[in-house]
Write a protein that holds these residues in place. Structure first.
Motif, mmCIF file in Angstrom:
data_model
loop_
_atom_site.group_PDB
_atom_site.id
_atom_site.type_symbol
_atom_site.label_atom_id
_atom_site.label_comp_id
_atom_site.label_asym_id
_atom_site.label_seq_id
_atom_site.Cartn_x
_atom_site.Cartn_y
_atom_site.Cartn_z
ATOM 1 N N LEU A 1 117.695 79.557 117.752
ATOM 2 C CA LEU A 1 118.606 78.414 117.726
ATOM 3 C C LEU A 1 119.542 78.438 118.931
ATOM 4 C CD1 LEU A 1 119.616 78.329 113.943
ATOM 5 C CD2 LEU A 1 117.877 76.947 115.107
ATOM 6 N N GLY A 2 119.713 79.596 119.554
ATOM 7 C CA GLY A 2 120.629 79.709 120.680
ATOM 8 C C GLY A 2 120.132 79.072 121.953
ATOM 9 N N CYS A 3 118.805 78.832 122.048
ATOM 10 C CA CYS A 3 118.296 78.201 123.271
ATOM 11 C C CYS A 3 117.138 77.247 122.977
ATOM 12 C CB CYS A 3 117.873 79.261 124.297
ATOM 13 S SG CYS A 3 117.345 78.534 125.874
ATOM 14 N N GLY A 4 115.924 77.792 122.752
ATOM 15 C CA GLY A 4 114.742 76.929 122.691
ATOM 16 C C GLY A 4 114.779 75.886 121.600
ATOM 17 N N ILE A 5 115.117 76.296 120.382
ATOM 18 C CA ILE A 5 115.138 75.343 119.271
ATOM 19 C C ILE A 5 116.286 74.354 119.458
ATOM 20 C CG2 ILE A 5 115.230 75.101 116.774
ATOM 21 C CD1 ILE A 5 112.793 76.668 117.771
ATOM 22 N N GLY B 1 109.012 71.394 122.014
ATOM 23 C CA GLY B 1 108.478 70.092 121.635
ATOM 24 C C GLY B 1 108.402 69.895 120.137
ATOM 25 N N LEU B 2 108.025 70.934 119.407
ATOM 26 C CA LEU B 2 107.940 70.804 117.950
ATOM 27 C C LEU B 2 109.323 70.756 117.311
ATOM 28 C CD1 LEU B 2 104.880 73.089 117.166
ATOM 29 C CD2 LEU B 2 104.986 70.591 117.139
ATOM 30 N N SER B 3 110.293 71.422 117.918
ATOM 31 C CA SER B 3 111.674 71.268 117.441
ATOM 32 C C SER B 3 112.124 69.825 117.609
ATOM 33 C CB SER B 3 112.612 72.204 118.207
ATOM 34 O OG SER B 3 112.264 73.550 118.004
ATOM 35 N N ALA B 4 111.689 69.209 118.708
ATOM 36 C CA ALA B 4 112.009 67.800 118.935
ATOM 37 C C ALA B 4 111.325 66.901 117.905
ATOM 38 C CB ALA B 4 111.607 67.397 120.349
ATOM 39 N N GLU C 1 125.022 73.416 112.349
ATOM 40 C CA GLU C 1 124.393 72.235 111.760
ATOM 41 C C GLU C 1 122.895 72.470 111.562
ATOM 42 O OE1 GLU C 1 125.255 68.931 114.261
ATOM 43 O OE2 GLU C 1 127.418 68.991 113.889
ATOM 44 N N LEU C 2 122.237 73.078 112.558
ATOM 45 C CA LEU C 2 120.807 73.367 112.439
ATOM 46 C C LEU C 2 120.552 74.390 111.343
ATOM 47 C CD1 LEU C 2 119.695 73.489 116.189
ATOM 48 C CD2 LEU C 2 119.414 71.614 114.560
ATOM 49 N N VAL C 3 121.437 75.372 111.215
ATOM 50 C CA VAL C 3 121.304 76.351 110.138
ATOM 51 C C VAL C 3 121.376 75.649 108.787
ATOM 52 C CG1 VAL C 3 122.392 78.326 108.996
ATOM 53 C CG2 VAL C 3 122.160 78.297 111.493
ATOM 54 N N ASN C 4 122.328 74.747 108.615
ATOM 55 C CA ASN C 4 122.455 74.022 107.356
ATOM 56 C C ASN C 4 121.219 73.170 107.078
ATOM 57 O OD1 ASN C 4 124.987 75.051 106.711
ATOM 58 N ND2 ASN C 4 126.086 73.398 107.745
ATOM 59 N N LEU D 1 118.538 75.482 105.844
ATOM 60 C CA LEU D 1 118.772 75.929 104.473
ATOM 61 C C LEU D 1 118.474 74.817 103.465
ATOM 62 C CD1 LEU D 1 122.062 78.019 104.932
ATOM 63 C CD2 LEU D 1 119.739 78.888 104.545
ATOM 64 N N GLN D 2 118.612 73.570 103.899
ATOM 65 C CA GLN D 2 118.289 72.424 103.040
ATOM 66 C C GLN D 2 116.788 72.105 103.016
ATOM 67 O OE1 GLN D 2 120.642 69.212 104.625
ATOM 68 N NE2 GLN D 2 122.575 70.294 104.298
ATOM 69 N N GLY D 3 116.007 72.796 103.845
ATOM 70 C CA GLY D 3 114.576 72.545 103.918
ATOM 71 C C GLY D 3 114.195 71.379 104.807
ATOM 72 N N ARG D 4 115.157 70.857 105.575
ATOM 73 C CA ARG D 4 114.897 69.671 106.399
ATOM 74 C C ARG D 4 114.542 70.017 107.847
ATOM 75 N NH1 ARG D 4 120.185 66.365 105.830
ATOM 76 N NH2 ARG D 4 118.987 64.810 107.001
ATOM 77 N N PHE D 5 114.695 71.277 108.217
ATOM 78 C CA PHE D 5 114.419 71.697 109.596
ATOM 79 C C PHE D 5 113.689 73.049 109.534
ATOM 80 C CE2 PHE D 5 115.793 73.383 113.825
ATOM 81 C CZ PHE D 5 115.256 72.377 114.615
#
Length: 374
Positions: free
Chosen positions: A173-177, A205-208, A329-332, A335-339
């Motif tokens: 999460l610190g860079c690529g994602i 790209g898949l994170s996008a 925000e990405l961590v949340n 945890l919600q299963g959305r990312f």
């Protein structure tokens, strides 16, 4: 710590252009001023680590790389205000915090960005790491050098995260994602009901693609040459997948969108793919560029196509993210299963770092994560 206030660590060192990483004993000094010492639990491996190993970017060697670290704060400098020993943190990119871009919420375009992330020393021109013989090792890579059991960073790029989240997973999460997701959400501001095309279906790209789904894009297209990546893209939210070895991606994007895509992201660093991504834009379409070729590489496009159709091309660093806000925000969302970015990763032991690099370069693994400390 020894009598000179250094701690013994293990670090992966690159000694010369193109050479493999070598795990070696080293020493790291105690934190000063606003620095924090972090015990690294795991570190993502990114394309940028390999291109620096191969000297596409002129980071001085020997060096300790690694820039997607996650770990636990072990010690803090006297000027640290918010972080405490025991906090779980993700380490992100370095920035000065006081120039105009930093002050206006654009820290990824910091006036000192290249020096603080690729300079090979701290802002004072000195290293925090030494080899066993006491000779300096180039470090401060992305203000962390996290291919090591311990790393020093500044408080402003050590991002506290929830202890409910699996820390060993969070480093990327610190860079690529952050780059892929941030490009969609922060930079391009992909709109609900719009179309989006990811040229390159690697980790960025898949994170996008996942972020475009969260943003509400109705047509999400992934373009790559690896069938397994395209299959995963469909699983993660892509409505269409294009193998550019088998079909013309520009024609296919236009077929799926009508007149071309509203938004695109180029993450391969290949000039010919950049040209395809520009050509695939529709009227008033916007293309973000995050792929990093060697310094000095040029690309071309049809000027009149750009002009007449009002297309835009913009470079994006770190997804225009304010890491302190965006990473939690990405961590949340995870945890919600959305990312579900965990579907991109494969874990490797620290001593398999060269296998992880090889698997990444061959396209076998999308996002390697090195387990360093448990």
């Amino acid at each position: 710590m020894d009598q000179n206030n250094h701690r013994d660590i293990t670090a992966a060192v690159v000694h010369a252009k193109g050479e493999p990483f070598r795990l070696e004993r080293a020493r790291i000094r105690a934190p000063r001023a606003d620095e924090v010492l972090v015990r690294i639990v795991a570190t993502g491996m990114c394309h940028t680590d390999m291109i620096v190993r191969d000297q596409y970017y002129p980071v001085p060697l020997p060096a300790v790389l690694g820039h997607e670290g996650a770990g636990v704060v072990e010690a803090v400098g006297p000027l640290v205000r918010d972080l405490q020993v025991g906090d779980h943190v993700v380490l992100s990119y370095g920035h000065c915090g006081h120039c105009l871009p930093c002050g206006s919420g654009h820290a990824s375009y910091c006036d000192e960005f290249f020096g603080r992330n690729f300079g090979g020393t701290g802002p004072d021109g000195k290293s925090a790491l030494q080899d066993e013989a006491g000779r300096p090792l180039h470090d401060h890579f992305f203000a962390q050098s996290s291919f090591a059991t311990y790393a020093l960073s500044r408080e402003n790029n050590a991002i506290r995260v929830s202890k409910e989240a699996p820390l060993e997973l969070l480093g990327p999460l610190g860079c690529g994602i952050q780059t892929g997701a941030g490009a969609v959400i922060n930079s391009l501001k992909v709109a609900p009901g719009s179309s989006f095309a990811a040229f390159g279906a690697g980790a960025v790209g898949l994170s996008a693609v996942m972020a475009a789904r969260i943003a509400g894009a109705s047509t999400i297209i992934a373009i790559d040459v690896v069938p397994s990546r395209l299959a995963l893209a469909k699983e993660l939210g892509a409505t269409h997948a294009i193998n550019s070895n088998e079909t013309d991606p520009v024609a296919s994007v236009r077929e799926f969108t009508g007149k071309g895509t509203n938004y695109g992201l180029e993450s391969t660093g290949r000039p010919e793919v950049l040209r395809q991504a520009v050509d695939a834009l529709g009227g008033l379409g916007v293309l973000g560029v995050v792929g990093a070729p060697p310094l000095g590489v040029s690309a071309s496009f049809d000027v009149n196509d750009l002009l007449i159709h009002g297309k835009s091309i913009r470079g994006i660093v770190e997804g225009d993210s304010i890491a302190r806000a965006f990473i939690p925000e990405l961590v949340n969302l995870h945890l919600q299963g959305r990312f579900p970015f965990d579907k991109l990763v494969k874990f490797y032991p620290f001593d398999a770092i060269n296998q992880a690099a090889e698997d990444s370069e061959r396209g076998i693994t999308l996002k390697p994560i090195l387990k360093i400390g448990v």
